[in-house]
Design a protein around this motif. Sequence first.
Motif, short mmCIF file in Angstrom:
data_model
loop_
_atom_site.label_atom_id
_atom_site.label_comp_id
_atom_site.label_asym_id
_atom_site.label_seq_id
_atom_site.Cartn_x
_atom_site.Cartn_y
_atom_site.Cartn_z
N TYR A 132 31.01 42.94 55.58
CA TYR A 132 31.99 43.24 56.31
C TYR A 132 32.54 44.65 56.21
O TYR A 132 32.87 45.33 57.15
CB TYR A 132 33.19 42.03 55.53
CG TYR A 132 34.46 42.51 56.23
CD1 TYR A 132 35.11 41.86 57.29
CD2 TYR A 132 35.52 43.23 55.73
CE1 TYR A 132 36.15 41.96 57.82
CE2 TYR A 132 36.66 43.16 56.07
CZ TYR A 132 37.26 42.83 57.11
OH TYR A 132 38.36 43.05 57.47
N LEU A 133 32.42 45.43 54.96
CA LEU A 133 33.15 46.60 54.72
C LEU A 133 32.36 47.69 55.38
O LEU A 133 32.83 48.74 55.93
CB LEU A 133 33.49 46.74 53.33
CG LEU A 133 34.51 45.99 52.48
CD1 LEU A 133 34.43 46.05 51.00
CD2 LEU A 133 35.91 46.06 53.07
N GLN A 134 31.07 47.46 55.04
CA GLN A 134 30.12 48.59 55.58
C GLN A 134 28.84 48.08 55.95
O GLN A 134 27.83 47.81 55.22
CB GLN A 134 29.83 49.59 54.49
CG GLN A 134 29.58 50.89 54.87
CD GLN A 134 29.60 52.04 53.72
OE1 GLN A 134 30.57 52.00 53.22
NE2 GLN A 134 28.55 52.75 53.58
N PRO A 135 28.79 47.55 57.12
CA PRO A 135 27.74 46.74 57.65
C PRO A 135 26.28 47.48 57.80
O PRO A 135 25.17 46.82 57.82
CB PRO A 135 27.93 46.24 59.17
CG PRO A 135 29.21 47.07 59.55
CD PRO A 135 29.99 47.54 58.09
N ASP A 136 26.54 49.01 58.04
CA ASP A 136 25.25 49.74 58.08
C ASP A 136 24.43 50.15 56.75
O ASP A 136 23.43 50.25 56.48
CB ASP A 136 25.63 50.89 58.79
CG ASP A 136 25.89 50.62 60.25
OD1 ASP A 136 25.50 49.57 60.71
OD2 ASP A 136 26.64 51.22 60.69
N ILE A 196 27.79 37.56 60.66
CA ILE A 196 29.24 37.10 60.86
C ILE A 196 30.18 38.25 60.34
O ILE A 196 31.21 38.48 61.02
CB ILE A 196 29.52 35.81 59.98
CG1 ILE A 196 28.52 34.82 60.91
CG2 ILE A 196 30.74 35.34 60.28
CD1 ILE A 196 28.41 33.41 59.94
N ALA A 197 29.73 38.86 59.17
CA ALA A 197 30.82 39.62 58.45
C ALA A 197 30.91 40.91 59.35
O ALA A 197 31.97 41.41 59.52
CB ALA A 197 30.31 39.99 56.99
N LYS A 198 29.87 41.47 59.78
CA LYS A 198 29.68 42.60 60.66
C LYS A 198 30.68 42.46 61.69
O LYS A 198 31.53 43.17 62.11
CB LYS A 198 28.40 42.96 61.12
CG LYS A 198 28.34 43.89 61.95
CD LYS A 198 26.64 44.32 62.37
CE LYS A 198 26.64 45.31 63.52
NZ LYS A 198 25.14 45.68 63.61
N ASP A 214 41.86 35.30 56.75
CA ASP A 214 40.63 35.01 57.59
C ASP A 214 39.26 34.93 56.99
O ASP A 214 38.69 34.19 57.27
CB ASP A 214 40.69 36.36 58.73
CG ASP A 214 40.29 35.86 60.05
OD1 ASP A 214 40.45 34.56 60.49
OD2 ASP A 214 40.16 36.64 60.93
N ILE A 215 39.10 35.57 55.95
CA ILE A 215 37.83 35.63 55.17
C ILE A 215 37.73 34.58 54.05
O ILE A 215 36.87 33.50 54.39
CB ILE A 215 37.68 37.02 54.28
CG1 ILE A 215 37.52 38.20 55.46
CG2 ILE A 215 36.23 36.65 53.53
CD1 ILE A 215 37.46 39.64 54.66
#
Length: 381
Positions: A302-306, A163-165, A271-272
């Motif tokens: 959310y900030l860095q999904p990878d 969801i965050a991604k 939103d978060i």
Amino acid sequence: MGAAKNNNNIWALANAEDGGANGNDNAEQIPYSSFVVDTSLPLPLMIPRIIELCKDLFKNWRELNDSLFSVERVSGGITNLLLKVSVKEDTDRQVSVTVRLYGPNTEYVINREREILAIKYLSAAGFGAKLLGGFGNGMVQSFINARTLEPSDMREPKIAGEIAKELGKFHKVDIPGSKEPQLWVDILKFYEKASTLRFEEPDKQKLFETISFQELHKEIIELREFTGLLNAPVVFAHNDLLSGNLMLNDEEEKLYLIDFEYGSYNYRGFDIGNHFNEYAGYDCDYSLYPSKEEQYHFIKHYLQPDKPDEVSVAEVESVFVETDAYKLASHLYWAIWAIIQARMSPIEFEYLGYFFLRYNEYKKQKPLTFSLVRSYMSASV
């Protein structure tokens, strides 16, 4: 027919801008029908009207026998009614679409022009269902083969990360038009409408009169000024990311963000924070609000999904504090929204009770959040 006529103008405007959304000046126009479906009808009586609507919208279905159509209810939230329409186009092929019927009087709380214009750009960016057609009190979209999430699903680490991604990608979509955040514009519009209402039912009117609108207005202005100190980034936000607006295809492990009717440019933290509030569900069980560890997990993805573990503690803490501040705005937004719905919506739901649940949680969390934000800002100087 006034609403249908107004909708016609909105769809005409959306079609005029279609080339921009798809990068094609000759893009296919979205069909529109002036049909209005009576949402108060029981489903068996509504089905013939839905079939008639689909035939009016899609010319390749016009000669098909009604027996080739099937209609079933997908869900009914506290705003809209969703129907799945399946059509046997020939012996080997069955096509399904989703018909979304707007709830009566939802124009009091939803900007349909803003929604329809945004949905085309979001669809082009790969979000939600494809927009197939519009009508007097709703729209037709492609059918998503996935299950709707439950609030408990959202706290599963793998799903929360996904969801965050997706939300991070959603926030990067550029929607033409004003980029001004709409949070306080919308809240104050809601306030103006809510504060002048009268209820026909004596019990509801009596409960309504216990609300101090003077106090409520003071809280809105104070929170607007307080959150303004954070200089939160402005993004195109979903603004209603509850479990019912998230779908998951378990086999493909594909997550979908759907229903963008409250979407607008807004503060990222809203939103978060609003999403975290929705862990509590409609029952508002805030013991289910995500822990700090769960929030950090979400924010990192959310900030860095990878590479979520490479996000610095400072970055995570900054978004955490921003989110905590704007969760208060989420409580005010939906609390005041509920007052309007209590008067305007025919849907059976304890809207006034919902106002008090949200507003009381706002008052409970306010001193804790203000203390957290002030402490963070003092340490950052």
